[in-house]
Scaffold this motif. Structure first.
Motif, PDB file in Angstrom:
ATOM      1  N   VAL A  87      32.800  -9.113  63.542  1.00 42.69           N
ATOM      2  CA  VAL A  87      32.287  -9.536  62.245  1.00 42.69           C
ATOM      3  C   VAL A  87      32.891  -8.592  61.211  1.00 42.69           C
ATOM      4  CG1 VAL A  87      30.137 -10.586  63.067  1.00 42.69           C
ATOM      5  CG2 VAL A  87      30.151  -8.173  62.438  1.00 42.69           C
ATOM      6  N   GLY A  88      33.114  -9.097  60.008  1.00 40.62           N
ATOM      7  CA  GLY A  88      33.720  -8.256  58.992  1.00 40.62           C
ATOM      8  C   GLY A  88      33.499  -8.793  57.606  1.00 40.62           C
ATOM      9  N   GLY A  89      33.775  -7.922  56.670  1.00 48.08           N
ATOM     10  CA  GLY A  89      33.674  -8.258  55.253  1.00 48.08           C
ATOM     11  C   GLY A  89      35.026  -8.115  54.584  1.00 48.08           C
ATOM     12  N   GLU A  90      35.005  -7.882  53.291  1.00 50.99           N
ATOM     13  CA  GLU A  90      36.235  -7.777  52.510  1.00 50.99           C
ATOM     14  C   GLU A  90      37.138  -6.647  53.002  1.00 50.99           C
ATOM     15  OE1 GLU A  90      38.812  -9.222  49.852  1.00 50.99           O
ATOM     16  OE2 GLU A  90      36.784 -10.026  49.987  1.00 50.99           O
ATOM     17  N   ASN A  91      36.581  -5.455  53.192  1.00 52.73           N
ATOM     18  CA  ASN A  91      37.377  -4.285  53.549  1.00 52.73           C
ATOM     19  C   ASN A  91      36.876  -3.571  54.793  1.00 52.73           C
ATOM     20  OD1 ASN A  91      39.158  -4.417  51.242  1.00 52.73           O
ATOM     21  ND2 ASN A  91      37.382  -3.825  50.024  1.00 52.73           N
ATOM     22  N   TRP A  92      36.202  -4.266  55.670  1.00 54.61           N
ATOM     23  CA  TRP A  92      35.670  -3.629  56.865  1.00 54.61           C
ATOM     24  C   TRP A  92      35.532  -4.665  57.980  1.00 54.61           C
ATOM     25  CZ3 TRP A  92      31.192  -5.439  59.044  1.00 54.61           C
ATOM     26  CH2 TRP A  92      30.417  -6.273  58.243  1.00 54.61           C
ATOM     27  N   ALA A  93      35.454  -4.189  59.203  1.00 57.61           N
ATOM     28  CA  ALA A  93      35.189  -5.039  60.361  1.00 57.61           C
ATOM     29  C   ALA A  93      34.618  -4.182  61.472  1.00 57.61           C
ATOM     30  CB  ALA A  93      36.459  -5.738  60.842  1.00 57.61           C
ATOM     31  N   VAL A  94      33.835  -4.798  62.335  1.00 56.30           N
ATOM     32  CA  VAL A  94      33.249  -4.101  63.478  1.00 56.30           C
ATOM     33  C   VAL A  94      33.362  -5.022  64.686  1.00 56.30           C
ATOM     34  CG1 VAL A  94      30.803  -4.365  64.040  1.00 56.30           C
ATOM     35  CG2 VAL A  94      31.570  -2.288  63.140  1.00 56.30           C
ATOM     36  N   GLU A  95      33.814  -4.462  65.799  1.00 52.88           N
ATOM     37  CA  GLU A  95      33.865  -5.229  67.040  1.00 52.88           C
ATOM     38  C   GLU A  95      32.495  -5.187  67.690  1.00 52.88           C
ATOM     39  OE1 GLU A  95      37.040  -3.057  68.929  1.00 52.88           O
ATOM     40  OE2 GLU A  95      38.446  -4.684  68.474  1.00 52.88           O
ATOM     41  N   LEU A  96      32.083  -6.306  68.290  1.00 54.65           N
ATOM     42  CA  LEU A  96      30.773  -6.426  68.916  1.00 54.65           C
ATOM     43  C   LEU A  96      30.916  -6.815  70.379  1.00 54.65           C
ATOM     44  CD1 LEU A  96      28.925  -8.520  66.164  1.00 54.65           C
ATOM     45  CD2 LEU A  96      28.940  -6.034  66.430  1.00 54.65           C
ATOM     46  N   THR A  97      29.919  -6.432  71.178  1.00 55.37           N
ATOM     47  CA  THR A  97      29.844  -6.927  72.543  1.00 55.37           C
ATOM     48  C   THR A  97      29.473  -8.409  72.479  1.00 55.37           C
ATOM     49  OG1 THR A  97      27.494  -6.460  72.800  1.00 55.37           O
ATOM     50  CG2 THR A  97      29.046  -4.671  73.380  1.00 55.37           C
ATOM     51  N   ALA A  98      29.611  -9.103  73.586  1.00 56.32           N
ATOM     52  CA  ALA A  98      29.228 -10.518  73.629  1.00 56.32           C
ATOM     53  C   ALA A  98      27.751 -10.680  73.299  1.00 56.32           C
ATOM     54  CB  ALA A  98      29.545 -11.108  75.000  1.00 56.32           C
ATOM     55  N   ALA A  99      26.899  -9.807  73.829  1.00 55.83           N
ATOM     56  CA  ALA A  99      25.454  -9.891  73.561  1.00 55.83           C
ATOM     57  C   ALA A  99      25.154  -9.622  72.091  1.00 55.83           C
ATOM     58  CB  ALA A  99      24.697  -8.903  74.450  1.00 55.83           C
ATOM     59  N   GLU A 100      25.858  -8.668  71.487  1.00 58.24           N
ATOM     60  CA  GLU A 100      25.638  -8.374  70.063  1.00 58.24           C
ATOM     61  C   GLU A 100      26.050  -9.548  69.193  1.00 58.24           C
ATOM     62  OE1 GLU A 100      26.319  -3.522  70.298  1.00 58.24           O
ATOM     63  OE2 GLU A 100      28.015  -4.833  69.827  1.00 58.24           O
TER      64      GLU A 100
ATOM     65  N   LEU B 113      23.334 -10.642  52.829  1.00 61.96           N
ATOM     66  CA  LEU B 113      23.058 -10.413  54.240  1.00 61.96           C
ATOM     67  C   LEU B 113      23.470  -8.996  54.594  1.00 61.96           C
ATOM     68  CD1 LEU B 113      22.478 -11.353  57.210  1.00 61.96           C
ATOM     69  CD2 LEU B 113      24.851 -12.149  57.264  1.00 61.96           C
ATOM     70  N   GLN B 114      22.622  -8.324  55.348  1.00 58.68           N
ATOM     71  CA  GLN B 114      22.919  -6.975  55.827  1.00 58.68           C
ATOM     72  C   GLN B 114      22.560  -6.910  57.303  1.00 58.68           C
ATOM     73  OE1 GLN B 114      20.849  -3.897  53.664  1.00 58.68           O
ATOM     74  NE2 GLN B 114      21.302  -2.365  55.178  1.00 58.68           N
ATOM     75  N   PHE B 115      23.335  -6.130  58.082  1.00 57.28           N
ATOM     76  CA  PHE B 115      22.996  -5.927  59.486  1.00 57.28           C
ATOM     77  C   PHE B 115      23.244  -4.476  59.873  1.00 57.28           C
ATOM     78  CE2 PHE B 115      27.450  -5.989  60.263  1.00 57.28           C
ATOM     79  CZ  PHE B 115      27.647  -5.412  61.505  1.00 57.28           C
ATOM     80  N   ILE B 116      22.517  -4.023  60.897  1.00 57.58           N
ATOM     81  CA  ILE B 116      22.688  -2.690  61.456  1.00 57.58           C
ATOM     82  C   ILE B 116      22.648  -2.814  62.975  1.00 57.58           C
ATOM     83  CG2 ILE B 116      21.706  -0.370  61.696  1.00 57.58           C
ATOM     84  CD1 ILE B 116      20.460  -0.732  58.906  1.00 57.58           C
TER      85      ILE B 116
ATOM     86  N   ARG C  18      27.446   2.410  69.410  1.00 58.97           N
ATOM     87  CA  ARG C  18      28.267   3.086  68.416  1.00 58.97           C
ATOM     88  C   ARG C  18      27.687   3.058  67.017  1.00 58.97           C
ATOM     89  NH1 ARG C  18      28.868  -1.418  70.024  1.00 58.97           N
ATOM     90  NH2 ARG C  18      29.748  -3.131  68.908  1.00 58.97           N
ATOM     91  N   ARG C  19      26.592   2.388  66.789  1.00 63.00           N
ATOM     92  CA  ARG C  19      25.917   2.329  65.487  1.00 63.00           C
ATOM     93  C   ARG C  19      26.892   1.954  64.367  1.00 63.00           C
ATOM     94  NH1 ARG C  19      20.469   3.229  66.816  1.00 63.00           N
ATOM     95  NH2 ARG C  19      20.344   5.002  68.182  1.00 63.00           N
ATOM     96  N   ALA C  20      26.633   0.850  63.736  1.00 59.97           N
ATOM     97  CA  ALA C  20      27.456   0.401  62.618  1.00 59.97           C
ATOM     98  C   ALA C  20      26.583  -0.464  61.723  1.00 59.97           C
ATOM     99  CB  ALA C  20      28.647  -0.400  63.128  1.00 59.97           C
ATOM    100  N   GLU C  21      27.013  -0.643  60.509  1.00 63.87           N
ATOM    101  CA  GLU C  21      26.308  -1.543  59.617  1.00 63.87           C
ATOM    102  C   GLU C  21      27.300  -2.228  58.705  1.00 63.87           C
ATOM    103  OE1 GLU C  21      24.201   0.450  56.078  1.00 63.87           O
ATOM    104  OE2 GLU C  21      24.052   1.920  57.692  1.00 63.87           O
TER     105      GLU C  21
END
Length: 121
Positions: free
Chosen positions: A26-39, A89-92, A97-100
């Motif tokens: 998942v990602g936004g304009e200037n960021w992205a985070v990789e997630l596990t399948a469950a996440e 929308l916001q997520f944590i 690895r903790r990300a938001e």
């Protein structure tokens, strides 16, 4: 199953089954985070629940009334805030690895639609 990446102005969501531990994105304009399948599964499920809740609440609220709704799993916390027709929308990530991240009003509707069509599980 092949790699899927959906994106638009200010948002991205994807699935790459060959990516090993973190096949989701998942990602936004200037960021992205990789997630596990469950996440990623929880992200899509909770996002759909929050969008449905806001849709249901729209008839209960005055036109100028804002609302905030939260949803949480063991893996992540999410919040939508604003008007039923225009919200952020916001997520944590709650573990590992903790990300938001967050998305603005314009990015949320197409992200919600893309998350609903990302049937990878």
């Amino acid at each position: 199953m092949s790699k899927i990446l959906k994106s638009g102005s200010g948002w991205r969501i994807g699935w790459n089954p060959a990516a090993g531990e973190f096949p989701g994105l998942v990602g936004g304009e200037n960021w992205a985070v990789e997630l596990t399948a469950a996440e990623l599964n929880d992200f899509c499920r909770l996002l759909a629940q929050l969008a449905a809740t806001l849709d249901q609440m729209s008839s209960e609220l005055m036109d100028a009334e804002k609302i905030a709704c939260e949803a949480e799993s063991d893996l992540l916390w999410m919040e939508v805030a604003g008007y039923p027709h225009a919200y952020t929308l916001q997520f944590i990530l709650n573990s590992g690895r903790r990300a938001e991240g967050s998305w603005g009003v314009a990015a949320v509707p197409p992200l919600v639609q893309a998350a609903q069509t990302l049937q990878v599980f």
